[in-house]
Write a protein that holds these residues in place. Structure first.
Motif, PDB file in Angstrom:
ATOM      1  N   GLY A  34       0.932  -1.119  -0.301  1.00 60.05           N
ATOM      2  CA  GLY A  34      -0.008  -0.233  -0.131  1.00 60.05           C
ATOM      3  C   GLY A  34       0.932   1.376  -0.067  1.00 60.05           C
ATOM      4  N   ARG A  35       1.860   1.291   0.270  1.00 58.23           N
ATOM      5  CA  ARG A  35       2.803   2.216   0.362  1.00 58.23           C
ATOM      6  C   ARG A  35       3.418   2.870  -1.023  1.00 58.23           C
ATOM      7  NH1 ARG A  35       7.435   0.532   4.047  1.00 58.23           N
ATOM      8  NH2 ARG A  35       9.625   0.315   3.055  1.00 58.23           N
ATOM      9  N   HIS A  36       3.949   4.098  -1.539  1.00 55.73           N
ATOM     10  CA  HIS A  36       4.967   4.197  -2.798  1.00 55.73           C
ATOM     11  C   HIS A  36       5.648   3.643  -2.242  1.00 55.73           C
ATOM     12  CE1 HIS A  36       0.473   6.230  -3.415  1.00 55.73           C
ATOM     13  NE2 HIS A  36       1.475   6.387  -4.697  1.00 55.73           N
ATOM     14  N   THR A  37       6.958   3.592  -3.290  1.00 55.25           N
ATOM     15  CA  THR A  37       8.962   2.879  -3.253  1.00 55.25           C
ATOM     16  C   THR A  37       8.226   5.144  -3.374  1.00 55.25           C
ATOM     17  OG1 THR A  37       8.123   3.555  -6.495  1.00 55.25           O
ATOM     18  CG2 THR A  37       8.335   1.665  -5.533  1.00 55.25           C
ATOM     19  N   ALA A  49      15.977   6.191  -9.662  1.00 61.01           N
ATOM     20  CA  ALA A  49      15.222   5.276 -10.235  1.00 61.01           C
ATOM     21  C   ALA A  49      14.228   4.698  -9.174  1.00 61.01           C
ATOM     22  CB  ALA A  49      16.139   3.945 -10.444  1.00 61.01           C
ATOM     23  N   ASN A  50      14.190   4.781  -7.532  1.00 62.21           N
ATOM     24  CA  ASN A  50      13.239   4.222  -7.030  1.00 62.21           C
ATOM     25  C   ASN A  50      12.451   5.112  -6.518  1.00 62.21           C
ATOM     26  OD1 ASN A  50      12.121   2.496  -4.026  1.00 62.21           O
ATOM     27  ND2 ASN A  50      13.372   1.113  -5.075  1.00 62.21           N
ATOM     28  N   ASN A 108      11.634   6.843  -8.555  1.00 63.80           N
ATOM     29  CA  ASN A 108      10.835   8.270 -10.135  1.00 63.80           C
ATOM     30  C   ASN A 108       9.990   7.448 -10.154  1.00 63.80           C
ATOM     31  OD1 ASN A 108      11.618  10.372  -9.671  1.00 63.80           O
ATOM     32  ND2 ASN A 108      13.725  10.341 -11.358  1.00 63.80           N
ATOM     33  N   ALA A 109      10.031   5.728  -9.431  1.00 59.43           N
ATOM     34  CA  ALA A 109       9.213   4.305 -10.218  1.00 59.43           C
ATOM     35  C   ALA A 109       7.911   4.635  -9.783  1.00 59.43           C
ATOM     36  CB  ALA A 109       9.724   3.242  -9.687  1.00 59.43           C
ATOM     37  N   ASN A 110       7.173   5.520  -9.419  1.00 56.27           N
ATOM     38  CA  ASN A 110       6.008   5.688  -9.247  1.00 56.27           C
ATOM     39  C   ASN A 110       4.853   4.404  -8.884  1.00 56.27           C
ATOM     40  OD1 ASN A 110       3.716   7.243  -8.327  1.00 56.27           O
ATOM     41  ND2 ASN A 110       3.191   7.755 -10.518  1.00 56.27           N
ATOM     42  N   ILE A 111       5.365   3.534  -8.588  1.00 57.45           N
ATOM     43  CA  ILE A 111       4.963   2.226  -8.214  1.00 57.45           C
ATOM     44  C   ILE A 111       4.252   1.949  -6.295  1.00 57.45           C
ATOM     45  CG2 ILE A 111       5.450  -0.006  -8.081  1.00 57.45           C
ATOM     46  CD1 ILE A 111       7.504  -0.141  -9.674  1.00 57.45           C
ATOM     47  N   THR A 112       3.222   1.599  -6.259  1.00 57.72           N
ATOM     48  CA  THR A 112       2.903   1.527  -5.528  1.00 57.72           C
ATOM     49  C   THR A 112       2.701   0.098  -5.016  1.00 57.72           C
ATOM     50  OG1 THR A 112       0.751   2.999  -5.166  1.00 57.72           O
ATOM     51  CG2 THR A 112       0.718   1.423  -3.631  1.00 57.72           C
ATOM     52  N   TRP A 113       3.373  -0.447  -3.656  1.00 58.69           N
ATOM     53  CA  TRP A 113       3.409  -2.016  -3.281  1.00 58.69           C
ATOM     54  C   TRP A 113       1.845  -2.725  -2.749  1.00 58.69           C
ATOM     55  CZ3 TRP A 113       7.935  -3.627  -5.678  1.00 58.69           C
ATOM     56  CH2 TRP A 113       9.346  -2.435  -4.817  1.00 58.69           C
ATOM     57  N   ASP A 114       1.700  -3.218  -3.766  1.00 56.72           N
ATOM     58  CA  ASP A 114       0.825  -4.577  -3.513  1.00 56.72           C
ATOM     59  C   ASP A 114       1.212  -5.707  -3.898  1.00 56.72           C
ATOM     60  OD1 ASP A 114       0.973  -5.152  -6.569  1.00 56.72           O
ATOM     61  OD2 ASP A 114      -1.038  -3.817  -6.911  1.00 56.72           O
ATOM     62  N   GLY A 122      17.795   0.444 -12.541  1.00 53.57           N
ATOM     63  CA  GLY A 122      18.813   1.609 -11.492  1.00 53.57           C
ATOM     64  C   GLY A 122      18.230   1.540 -10.277  1.00 53.57           C
ATOM     65  N   THR A 123      18.020   0.504  -9.478  1.00 50.92           N
ATOM     66  CA  THR A 123      17.759   0.747  -8.112  1.00 50.92           C
ATOM     67  C   THR A 123      18.938  -0.196  -7.381  1.00 50.92           C
ATOM     68  OG1 THR A 123      16.132  -0.273  -6.571  1.00 50.92           O
ATOM     69  CG2 THR A 123      17.174  -1.889  -8.401  1.00 50.92           C
ATOM     70  N   LYS A 124      19.300   0.313  -5.945  1.00 54.41           N
ATOM     71  CA  LYS A 124      20.674   0.353  -5.316  1.00 54.41           C
ATOM     72  C   LYS A 124      20.449  -1.534  -4.977  1.00 54.41           C
ATOM     73  CE  LYS A 124      20.073   3.151  -2.303  1.00 54.41           C
ATOM     74  NZ  LYS A 124      20.750   4.481  -1.885  1.00 54.41           N
ATOM     75  N   MET A 125      19.508  -2.353  -5.054  1.00 55.17           N
ATOM     76  CA  MET A 125      18.918  -3.139  -4.674  1.00 55.17           C
ATOM     77  C   MET A 125      19.781  -4.274  -5.403  1.00 55.17           C
ATOM     78  SD  MET A 125      15.553  -5.043  -3.089  1.00 55.17           S
ATOM     79  CE  MET A 125      15.532  -6.607  -3.135  1.00 55.17           C
ATOM     80  N   VAL A 126      20.369  -4.953  -4.707  1.00 62.53           N
ATOM     81  CA  VAL A 126      21.879  -6.473  -4.729  1.00 62.53           C
ATOM     82  C   VAL A 126      20.683  -7.212  -4.795  1.00 62.53           C
ATOM     83  CG1 VAL A 126      24.242  -6.615  -5.645  1.00 62.53           C
ATOM     84  CG2 VAL A 126      23.669  -4.288  -5.435  1.00 62.53           C
ATOM     85  N   PHE A 127      20.234  -8.321  -5.318  1.00 57.80           N
ATOM     86  CA  PHE A 127      19.877  -8.989  -4.820  1.00 57.80           C
ATOM     87  C   PHE A 127      19.007  -9.916  -6.444  1.00 57.80           C
ATOM     88  CE2 PHE A 127      15.845 -11.593  -3.732  1.00 57.80           C
ATOM     89  CZ  PHE A 127      16.190 -12.594  -2.664  1.00 57.80           C
ATOM     90  N   ALA A 128      19.586 -11.322  -5.957  1.00 55.69           N
ATOM     91  CA  ALA A 128      19.342 -12.331  -6.779  1.00 55.69           C
ATOM     92  C   ALA A 128      17.890 -12.797  -7.253  1.00 55.69           C
ATOM     93  CB  ALA A 128      20.321 -13.115  -7.025  1.00 55.69           C
ATOM     94  N   GLY A 129      16.943 -11.977  -6.304  1.00 53.62           N
ATOM     95  CA  GLY A 129      16.039 -12.636  -6.256  1.00 53.62           C
ATOM     96  C   GLY A 129      15.399 -14.120  -5.977  1.00 53.62           C
TER      97      GLY A 129
END
Length: 129
Positions: free
Chosen positions: A58-61, A72-73, A75-81, A98-105
């Motif tokens: 429910g919160r925005h990036t 990048a994060n 300006n992503a204009n994403i609401t987490w669901d 461009g996110t700083k998050m370094v995670f393989a997923g």
């Protein structure tokens, strides 16, 4: 023979009542261990390498106070669901280049659903709902 048939029907009915992809909060908590090196959750959670994740859905990036997000994060204009999170956690850099998050997923759909169920327990103040 009738007893066996009845027992089989009851077992099938019980399995149909419980979806095969039911979320498992305990399994989600185990998956959370992949996240906790960079993120905190719960009462008193602080920003670390990544922002605290209380009340994520429910919160925005780019909106956690005091965390230094990438442009990048912000300006992503994403609401987490649930759907956005599932897409993101599979490959964060593909979802937000461009996110700083370094995670393989996390690629496994069941694991993502379990992690989502675990995260959704915490409100914006870190209290379990």
């Amino acid at each position: 023979m009738r007893l066996i048939a009845s027992a089989t029907l009851l077992a099938l009915a019980a399995m149909a009542a419980c979806p095969a992809s039911a979320q498992d909060v305990t399994a989600g908590e185990r998956s959370w261990n992949k996240c906790r090196a960079c993120h905190q959750l719960g009462e008193g959670a602080k920003n670390l390498v990544g922002p605290q994740l209380n009340g994520l859905f429910g919160r925005h990036t780019g909106s956690v106070e005091g965390y230094s997000y990438s442009t990048a994060n912000k300006n992503a204009n994403i609401t987490w669901d649930e759907a956005v999170f599932a897409d993101y956690i599979k490959d964060p850099r593909a979802k937000i280049p461009g996110t700083k998050m370094v995670f393989a997923g996390i690629k496994n759909e069941k694991e993502i659903a379990d992690l989502t169920a675990f995260l959704k327990q915490f409100d914006k103040d870190g209290k379990k709902m």
